[in-house]
Design an enzyme around this catalytic site. Structure first.
Site, PDB file in Angstrom:
ATOM      1  N   TYR A   1      -2.496  -1.447  10.339  1.00 29.65           N
ATOM      2  CA  TYR A   1      -2.554  -1.693   8.992  1.00 29.65           C
ATOM      3  C   TYR A   1      -1.411  -1.061   8.086  1.00 29.65           C
ATOM      4  O   TYR A   1      -0.659  -1.926   7.335  1.00 29.65           O
ATOM      5  CB  TYR A   1      -3.960  -1.088   8.367  1.00 29.65           C
ATOM      6  CG  TYR A   1      -3.798  -1.091   6.900  1.00 29.65           C
ATOM      7  CD1 TYR A   1      -4.406  -2.384   6.270  1.00 29.65           C
ATOM      8  CD2 TYR A   1      -3.614  -0.176   6.093  1.00 29.65           C
ATOM      9  CE1 TYR A   1      -4.202  -2.441   4.756  1.00 29.65           C
ATOM     10  CE2 TYR A   1      -3.278  -0.324   4.620  1.00 29.65           C
ATOM     11  CZ  TYR A   1      -4.115  -1.486   3.949  1.00 29.65           C
ATOM     12  OH  TYR A   1      -3.947  -1.693   2.690  1.00 29.65           O
TER      13      TYR A   1
ATOM     14  N   SER B   1       0.620  -1.338  -0.008  1.00 30.49           N
ATOM     15  CA  SER B   1      -0.016  -0.215  -0.143  1.00 30.49           C
ATOM     16  C   SER B   1       0.734   1.216   0.052  1.00 30.49           C
ATOM     17  O   SER B   1       2.054   1.165   0.566  1.00 30.49           O
ATOM     18  CB  SER B   1      -0.918   0.218   0.996  1.00 30.49           C
ATOM     19  OG  SER B   1      -1.669   1.214   1.157  1.00 30.49           O
TER      20      SER B   1
END
Length: 254
Positions: free
Chosen positions: A150, A137
């Site tokens: 995350y 990400s």
């Protein structure tokens, strides 16, 4: 990466980026197998795309990964592309509550792909055009405070991917990192975050895989600002402004 003639395994293939990648590889004529916890979603993808097969996998469970790897070898011994996509994103208030959400996130987002890669690597090493695609990400490079674990899990997966690539440098297994920006998927729920339309992300990603077949990283234009912020000296300017915006959006969530 060779884009046709593969047998591709995509984890988290029932929704979002995983489904988008699975369907894109399927359209190119590859045999695709999707895996995940929610069989009803996997079945829906398979029915919408005749030829895509599906298997059950709880990536947060080490024992289930071992079970899955055995079944994969039995039913799909020719898999030569692994797409580690499955993951979760949960809002956390670090100042209250226990570490349960963080532990679950690490189990699924980091230990999951590490364990699965280790379990199937022997299959990939024997293939002439093998590849491992790890989906990280842009938030690995520009963490957002409402989802701290995350971001940490994706940063760790980025580091792991670099080491994996180096260790496999003399093999036929290509290691590619896909670095998406925030994309409009169910991963973020209804928190009001702006994101890149999923179809646009998949289209640009597949184009980059085609035009840059030897690339180590696939970074769409919308993710480049975060990916290269530190290199370009922009991190300290972007981080506080971006995080104030994200904290405000998280407070407005239902």
């Amino acid at each position: 990466m060779q884009l046709t003639g593969n047998i591709v395994l995509v984890t988290g293939g029932g929704t979002g980026i995983g489904r988008g990648l699975a369907e894109a590889f399927h359209r190119l004529g590859n045999k695709v197998v999707i895996a995940g916890r929610r069989l009803e979603l996997l079945k829906e993808v398979s029915q919408a795309n005749p030829g895509i097969e599906y298997m059950s996998l709880d990536q947060g469970d080490a024992g289930d990964i071992r079970r899955f790897a055995i079944e994969l070898k039995d039913h799909h011994p020719d898999v030569n592309v692994l797409v580690n996509n499955a993951g979760i994103q949960r809002v956390e208030d670090i100042t209250s509550g226990g570490p349960g959400t963080a532990e679950l996130t690490i189990a699924i987002n980091l230990l999951g792909p590490i364990r699965l890669t280790a379990a199937v690597l022997h299959q990939l090493l024997g293939k002439p055009h093998a590849a491992i695609l790890n989906v990280t990400s842009a938030l690995a490079f520009m963490p957002t405070a409402p989802v701290p674990t995350y971001c940490a899990s994706k940063a760790a997966l980025h580091s792991y991917t670099q080491s994996l690539r180096f260790q496999l440098r003399d093999s036929a297994v290509q290691v590619i990192e896909l670095i998406p920006p925030q994309v409009q998927t169910a991963l973020q729920g209804q928190r009001g975050f702006e994101g890149m339309p999923l179809d646009e992300y998949i289209s640009e990603t597949m184009t980059l895989l085609e035009t840059e077949p030897q690339a180590d990283e696939i970074v769409v234009k919308r993710a480049r600002g975060f990916r290269f912020a530190e290199r370009d000296g922009a991190y300290d300017d972007i981080y506080p402004v971006y995080n104030e915006k994200m904290v405000a959006a998280a407070k407005r969530r239902p």
